[in-house]
Design a protein around this motif. Structure first.
Motif, PDB file in Angstrom:
ATOM      1  N   LYS A 106      70.027 -45.530 -43.392  1.00 46.78           N
ATOM      2  CA  LYS A 106      69.754 -44.765 -42.363  1.00 46.78           C
ATOM      3  C   LYS A 106      68.383 -44.490 -41.757  1.00 46.78           C
ATOM      4  O   LYS A 106      67.916 -44.124 -43.047  1.00 46.78           O
ATOM      5  N   PHE A 108      69.856 -47.038 -39.059  1.00 49.58           N
ATOM      6  CA  PHE A 108      70.391 -48.347 -39.101  1.00 49.58           C
ATOM      7  C   PHE A 108      70.120 -49.041 -37.771  1.00 49.58           C
ATOM      8  O   PHE A 108      70.206 -48.285 -36.829  1.00 49.58           O
ATOM      9  N   ARG A 109      69.923 -50.280 -37.723  1.00 45.96           N
ATOM     10  CA  ARG A 109      69.874 -51.104 -36.534  1.00 45.96           C
ATOM     11  C   ARG A 109      71.407 -51.545 -36.202  1.00 45.96           C
ATOM     12  O   ARG A 109      72.051 -52.223 -37.095  1.00 45.96           O
ATOM     13  N   GLU A 111      72.778 -54.025 -34.642  1.00 41.47           N
ATOM     14  CA  GLU A 111      73.242 -55.406 -34.783  1.00 41.47           C
ATOM     15  C   GLU A 111      73.295 -55.948 -36.212  1.00 41.47           C
ATOM     16  O   GLU A 111      73.878 -56.679 -36.492  1.00 41.47           O
ATOM     17  N   LEU A 112      72.370 -55.155 -37.066  1.00 38.15           N
ATOM     18  CA  LEU A 112      72.513 -55.483 -38.532  1.00 38.15           C
ATOM     19  C   LEU A 112      73.765 -55.061 -39.066  1.00 38.15           C
ATOM     20  O   LEU A 112      74.243 -55.718 -39.844  1.00 38.15           O
TER      21      LEU A 112
END
Length: 123
Positions: A106, A108-109, A111-112
């Motif tokens: 964290k 976090f992105r 999309e990943l």
């Protein structure tokens, strides 16, 4: 489709994770700590994977991971991804040894995170 169990003591993090997954069409359920997470894993057979914080009151994420994996129940095969601000190698090693499939730091992105969930979530 199976659901993702999001286990985190932070309401904000649960909201952010849930929003990202729901926008991607993934169903979720939530728990505030490892105790509630374990109860949900045992009682909700439509859970397909677990996203779990490491540091939580009552029962932390690593303890939840170890308890589920050693339970001898069908839940023992659930994929776990740890979602945490911790980056200490001994914690990562402990999680991997216990059966975690991933470790996401964290913040976090989205999309990943969604890509990781799609890779591990059974259909």
């Amino acid at each position: 489709m199976k659901k993702v169990l999001v286990v985190d003591d932070s309401r904000l993090v649960r909201h952010q994770v849930s929003l990202a997954l729901r926008q991607a069409g993934i169903q979720i359920t939530e728990a505030v700590d490892g105790v509630e997470g374990f109860a949900k894993v045992e009682s909700e057979p439509d859970i397909g994977m677990v996203l779990c914080d490491v540091n939580m009151p009552n029962m932390g994420g690593l303890e939840l991971l170890e308890k589920v994996k050693s339970s001898g129940t069908p839940a023992a095969s659930l994929p776990f991804v740890m979602l945490t601000s911790e980056s200490q190698q001994p914690l990562i090693d402990r999680a991997r040894k216990a059966g975690a499939k991933g470790w996401v730091i964290k913040p976090f992105r989205a999309e990943l995170l969604v890509a990781a969930v799609r890779k591990l979530l059974p259909v």
